[in-house]
Design an enzyme around this catalytic site. Structure first.
Site, PDB file in Angstrom:
ATOM      1  N   ASP A   1      39.069  51.307  27.121  1.00 47.55           N
ATOM      2  CA  ASP A   1      38.941  49.900  27.466  1.00 47.55           C
ATOM      3  C   ASP A   1      39.860  49.071  26.572  1.00 47.55           C
ATOM      4  OD1 ASP A   1      37.954  47.676  28.796  1.00 47.55           O
ATOM      5  OD2 ASP A   1      36.321  47.397  27.369  1.00 47.55           O
TER       6      ASP A   1
ATOM      7  N   CYS B   1      36.439  51.345  37.770  1.00 49.72           N
ATOM      8  CA  CYS B   1      36.371  51.429  36.310  1.00 49.72           C
ATOM      9  C   CYS B   1      35.071  50.740  35.922  1.00 49.72           C
ATOM     10  CB  CYS B   1      37.600  50.807  35.656  1.00 49.72           C
ATOM     11  SG  CYS B   1      38.071  49.179  36.284  1.00 49.72           S
ATOM     12  N   SER B   2      35.123  49.726  35.094  1.00 53.22           N
ATOM     13  CA  SER B   2      33.925  48.955  34.787  1.00 53.22           C
ATOM     14  C   SER B   2      33.859  47.722  35.670  1.00 53.22           C
ATOM     15  CB  SER B   2      33.903  48.559  33.308  1.00 53.22           C
ATOM     16  OG  SER B   2      32.741  47.814  33.008  1.00 53.22           O
ATOM     17  N   ALA B   3      34.883  46.875  35.579  1.00 52.21           N
ATOM     18  CA  ALA B   3      34.929  45.664  36.411  1.00 52.21           C
ATOM     19  C   ALA B   3      35.566  45.924  37.764  1.00 52.21           C
ATOM     20  CB  ALA B   3      35.696  44.563  35.685  1.00 52.21           C
ATOM     21  N   GLY B   4      36.409  46.947  37.845  1.00 55.27           N
ATOM     22  CA  GLY B   4      37.047  47.270  39.125  1.00 55.27           C
ATOM     23  C   GLY B   4      38.303  46.480  39.396  1.00 55.27           C
ATOM     24  N   VAL B   5      38.968  45.960  38.345  1.00 51.44           N
ATOM     25  CA  VAL B   5      40.199  45.190  38.562  1.00 51.44           C
ATOM     26  C   VAL B   5      41.338  45.600  37.621  1.00 51.44           C
ATOM     27  CG1 VAL B   5      39.114  43.146  39.561  1.00 51.44           C
ATOM     28  CG2 VAL B   5      39.314  43.339  37.082  1.00 51.44           C
ATOM     29  N   GLY B   6      41.045  45.948  36.374  1.00 51.68           N
ATOM     30  CA  GLY B   6      42.089  46.250  35.398  1.00 51.68           C
ATOM     31  C   GLY B   6      42.638  47.654  35.564  1.00 51.68           C
ATOM     32  N   ARG B   7      41.907  48.636  35.049  1.00 47.17           N
ATOM     33  CA  ARG B   7      42.338  50.027  35.174  1.00 47.17           C
ATOM     34  C   ARG B   7      42.380  50.478  36.625  1.00 47.17           C
ATOM     35  NH1 ARG B   7      38.295  52.188  30.468  1.00 47.17           N
ATOM     36  NH2 ARG B   7      37.110  50.370  31.190  1.00 47.17           N
TER      37      ARG B   7
ATOM     38  N   GLN C   1      44.985  43.107  34.955  1.00 49.93           N
ATOM     39  CA  GLN C   1      44.527  41.950  34.194  1.00 49.93           C
ATOM     40  C   GLN C   1      45.504  41.464  33.138  1.00 49.93           C
ATOM     41  OE1 GLN C   1      40.634  43.825  33.167  1.00 49.93           O
ATOM     42  NE2 GLN C   1      39.799  41.851  33.768  1.00 49.93           N
TER      43      GLN C   1
END
EC number: 3.1.3.48
Length: 509
Positions: A371, A406-412, A450
């Site tokens: 992260d 991923c966690s939020a679903g936008v960065g990775r 992001q």
């Protein structure tokens, strides 16, 4: 007579002596009070004079301070979550920076003024719809895959630096972008920057103009108002865009059961709904997640996060932990058949059963992408992407979708999808349009990719793929690394071991 006189005189004498004593006591008290007041006034006067003297001396020091400095050293801390902007010319230099997290120093020499250079940590921008203005001619040079053994240190507290000079090498940005007056959706639909492979390698090497390019693309954050949906969102500001969000069949007459924080993503060559980008399951959305896997006929899940990172919960464990272990989520039965280990990731073959029908789903768990950071070696990521694509060669997998989270679903998640689509374009066209790919991703799920570092990482991985996997003729791989790329030994591969296929045994019922 004699008796009376002898008795009165002593009494009178005693009264006189007592009155004299009282008068002397009052006088002493009065003198003490007056003395105290005088002493206090004297002390206060001295203190006031001292204060006036100090004030006068300080004021004079301001007036006599030198205005022409030969050198100026400023120690500060630069924020990893705020912008650092520099405006430079031949006569003046101003620097602006915000809140701090890592120590650094900036030294500016007066002569020669035109040779001034400034070295400071890479600014980690905040993520909003604003587009910071930076001269398009400014040359930004950051460490790449080919210039550093470690691509990036931790996002917060990075020692990587960028260098801006007053007389940079001018290289115009050839970005075909809509006018400023057009809407966000028009911009995301039309913006493009088609590159040849040599251009891709050159840009990924020095990072020229990627700052402007990244922030010219609108983030397109969604504003969704589905009643009661906030309890199903991991982050309040990251919600699915309305036009492309996944809508599940309503269950148990509950309208909220149709909601999940996920969007359809178009694939290469406008393949509709080729991917689903989703946030990591929460404790109250695991049933919705598996219902999505079933109803959307997902045959491959790519998980790019650990369960806990920096002591924070990033995703709930939604698969059985052991082989042959079975768990039931609502009316869907999930069991792990086999597990295979690869470098930096592992694959599970999972049986998913609902309404007496069983399907096979492959679960890829990539754990080498921390992260707020980037992977150090792109090989495992490229191999994972290739394996996922090879799944579609099997008849029972061709029609299935790939769900990435991923966690939020936008960065990775956004980086993975951009690289996967970019590899397909390179394989088929020997060209690449990263701007167009990212615009499409943000149009369908706001906030994808992001950070500037993630955007640069996409360029670098695709360039790395061209050189070390496609054996691009201008920069051939050899025993020694190409001097043009200055690649460290850890990333210099004679012929990368490309593990793009695997085989599981057929599960037994």
């Amino acid at each position: 007579m004699d008796f009376s006189q002898t008795s009165i005189i002593p009494k009178l004498q005693e009264r006189y002596e007592y009155s004299v004593f009282l008068n002397d006591s009052d006088t002493n008290n009065l003198i003490a009070i007056v003395s105290f007041i005088l002493i206090s006034i004297f002390i206060l006067t001295i203190l006031l004079l001292i204060m006036l003297y100090c004030y006068s001396k300080q004021r004079n020091s301001y007036k006599t301070a030198p205005t022409d400095l030969a050198t100026f050293t400023y120690s500060s801390s630069l924020s990893t979550s705020s912008h650092s902007s520099l405006i430079t010319n031949t006569d003046s230099l101003s620097t602006t920076s915000q809140s701090t997290s890592t120590n650094s120093s900036i030294t500016i020499a007066k002569t020669p003024l035109k040779e001034i250079s400034i070295s400071l940590p890479i600014a980690k921008p905040t993520f909003n719809e604003s587009k910071p203005q930076l001269s398009i001619d400014s040359k930004m040079k950051t460490k790449t895959l080919f210039e550093s053994k470690s691509l990036y240190n931790k996002r917060r507290g990075s020692n990587n630096s960028l260098t801006l000079t007053i007389n940079p090498i001018k290289k115009k940005l050839t970005l075909s972008s809509p006018s400023k007056e057009c809407s966000t959706l028009d911009y995301l639909s039309k913006a493009s920057r088609l590159l040849t492979i040599p251009d891709l390698i050159e840009i990924s090497k020095d990072g020229t103009n990627l700052y402007n390019e990244f922030y010219l693309i609108p983030f397109n954050h969604a504003e969704l108002h589905v009643q009661g949906s906030s309890i199903k969102n991991r982050y309040k500001t990251i919600v699915p865009n309305e036009t492309t969000r996944v809508r599940l069949p309503i269950r148990n007459n509950d309208p909220l059961s149709s909601y999940i924080n996920a969007n359809y993503i178009t694939g290469y060559k406008d393949e509709p709904k080729a991917y689903i980008a989703s946030q990591g399951p929460m404790s109250n959305t695991i049933n919705d997640f598996w219902f999505t896997i079933w109803t959307e006929q997902v045959t491959c899940i790519v998980m790019i996060t650990k369960l806990f990172e920096r002591n924070k919960n990033k995703c709930e464990l939604y698969i059985p932990e052991q082989i042959n272990e079975t768990k039931i989520y609502d009316n869907i039965k999930v069991s792990v058949n086999q597990v295979k280990q690869f470098q930096d990731y592992e694959i599970r073959q999972i049986s998913v059963t609902c309404n007496n029908e069983t399907r096979i789903v492959y679960h890829y768990w990539y754990t080498a992408w921390p992260d707020h950071n980037l992977p150090e070696n792109p090989n495992a990521l490229i191999q994972l992407i290739k394996q996922v694509e090879n799944l579609k060669k099997f008849d029972d997998m061709k029609k299935g979708r790939v769900l990435v989270h991923c966690s939020a679903g936008v960065g990775r998640t956004g980086c993975f999808l951009a690289i996967a689509i970019g590899i397909k374009q390179i394989d088929n066209e020997a060209l690449i349009d990263i701007v167009k790919i990212v615009c499409r991703l943000r149009k369908e799920r706001g906030g994808m990719i992001q950070t500037l570092e993630q955007y640069e990482f996409i360029y670098q991985v695709l360039a790395y793929y061209c050189v070390y996997y496609k054996n691009f003729p201008i920069l051939p791989t050899s025993i020694q690394c190409s001097p043009i790329l200055s690649s460290p030994s850890s990333l210099c591969l004679k012929s990368p071991t490309e593990t793009t296929s695997f085989q599981f045994t057929t599960p037994t019922n």
